[in-house]
Design a protein around this motif. Structure first.
Motif, PDB file in Angstrom:
ATOM      1  N   ARG A  41       0.869  -1.169   0.000  1.00 43.38           N
ATOM      2  CA  ARG A  41       0.000   0.000   0.000  1.00 43.38           C
ATOM      3  C   ARG A  41       0.906   1.219   0.000  1.00 43.38           C
ATOM      4  N   GLU A  45      -1.397   5.043   3.478  1.00 43.38           N
ATOM      5  CA  GLU A  45      -2.442   4.035   3.691  1.00 43.38           C
ATOM      6  C   GLU A  45      -1.999   3.007   4.735  1.00 43.38           C
ATOM      7  N   LEU A  48      -2.768   4.483   8.009  1.00 41.63           N
ATOM      8  CA  LEU A  48      -4.211   4.484   8.271  1.00 41.63           C
ATOM      9  C   LEU A  48      -4.739   3.091   8.589  1.00 41.63           C
ATOM     10  N   VAL A  49      -4.220   2.075   7.903  1.00 47.34           N
ATOM     11  CA  VAL A  49      -4.640   0.694   8.131  1.00 47.34           C
ATOM     12  C   VAL A  49      -4.327   0.265   9.562  1.00 47.34           C
ATOM     13  N   ALA A  53      -9.628   0.525  15.529  1.00 46.03           N
ATOM     14  CA  ALA A  53     -11.003   0.978  15.300  1.00 46.03           C
ATOM     15  C   ALA A  53     -11.509   1.844  16.447  1.00 46.03           C
ATOM     16  N   ARG A  58     -10.486  11.031  13.889  1.00 47.77           N
ATOM     17  CA  ARG A  58      -9.230  10.996  13.142  1.00 47.77           C
ATOM     18  C   ARG A  58      -9.107  12.261  12.307  1.00 47.77           C
ATOM     19  N   ALA A  73      -7.325   9.360   3.239  1.00 48.69           N
ATOM     20  CA  ALA A  73      -7.688   9.557   4.642  1.00 48.69           C
ATOM     21  C   ALA A  73      -9.202   9.550   4.823  1.00 48.69           C
ATOM     22  N   ALA A  75     -11.339   7.988   3.044  1.00 44.33           N
ATOM     23  CA  ALA A  75     -11.796   6.607   2.893  1.00 44.33           C
ATOM     24  C   ALA A  75     -11.645   5.823   4.199  1.00 44.33           C
ATOM     25  N   TYR A  76     -10.722   6.272   5.051  1.00 45.64           N
ATOM     26  CA  TYR A  76     -10.499   5.622   6.349  1.00 45.64           C
ATOM     27  C   TYR A  76     -11.141   6.404   7.496  1.00 45.64           C
ATOM     28  N   CYS A  78     -11.278   9.719   8.152  1.00 49.22           N
ATOM     29  CA  CYS A  78     -10.593  10.893   8.706  1.00 49.22           C
ATOM     30  C   CYS A  78     -11.219  12.195   8.233  1.00 49.22           C
TER      31      CYS A  78
END
Length: 196
Positions: A41, A45, A48-49, A53, A58, A73, A75-76, A78
């Motif tokens: 990645r 990313e 972020l991974v 949780a 974020r 970000a 997408a995760y 943030c």
């Protein structure tokens, strides 16, 4: 008692050392990086991974020239703050200002893709209202660093290139021993993209 801890991901630096080696158009945050799970990645990313949780709040602090990092970000989960300054102090201040009403903040560098989620959780567990929580590997302080609520105003007052290290003087520091080389591993040069 459940604390509301926000994670501030600092990704506004220019990455000049990386660009000197890789080329002026190479952004280290977008460089391919093989994570500790074996998946390839981008550096940002991977960071972020690895976020647990439990860290629901974020905030990515980055420059307007990094739309790909902003999309990643988001997408995760943030929020993001665009900042025209690469200064570490400016970035920390902007991130905390984006979520000032929390019980604490975890400051995470956007170029540290190999920190284990368990190490992040241990640092979060060490955050106290009046203290600083820091991972320690073989006697060396690493990242991320957690700050309790009492440090909010001081974090928001940081400026320029000076980070939060100045806040350690006289503070109650909770040292969190970890067996994780990721807490001291940052990607400053292309060779550092592969974890050994």
């Amino acid at each position: 008692m459940s604390q509301s801890i926000g994670v501030i991901i600092l990704a506004a630096g220019s990455g000049s050392r990386f660009r000197q080696v890789a080329g002026p158009d190479k952004d280290k945050l977008l460089a391919d990086c093989t994570g500790r799970d074996g998946a390839v990645r981008s550096v940002i990313e991977q960071v972020l991974v690895n976020l647990p949780a439990s860290l629901e709040k974020r905030v990515l602090v980055t420059s307007p020239e990094r739309p790909q990092a902003i999309r990643m970000a988001q997408a995760y989960g943030c929020d993001f703050v665009e900042l025209d300054s690469p200064g570490l102090g400016d970035s920390i201040a902007a991130g905390v200002q984006a979520c000032p009403d929390l019980d604490g903040w975890l400051i995470l560098l956007g170029d540290m893709p190999f920190i284990l989620p368990s190490s992040i959780e241990q640092v979060v567990a060490g955050i106290r209202e009046d203290g600083i929580s820091v991972p320690v590997l073989a006697g060396e302080y690493g990242h991320p660093v957690g700050f309790g609520r009492e440090f909010g105003a001081k974090l928001m007052a940081l400026t320029g290139d000076r980070g939060a290290k100045v806040l350690f003087a006289g503070a109650r520091v909770v040292e969190v021993p970890v067996d994780d080389p990721g807490v001291t591993w940052d990607v400053d040069v292309p060779e550092a993209l592969t974890f050994k």
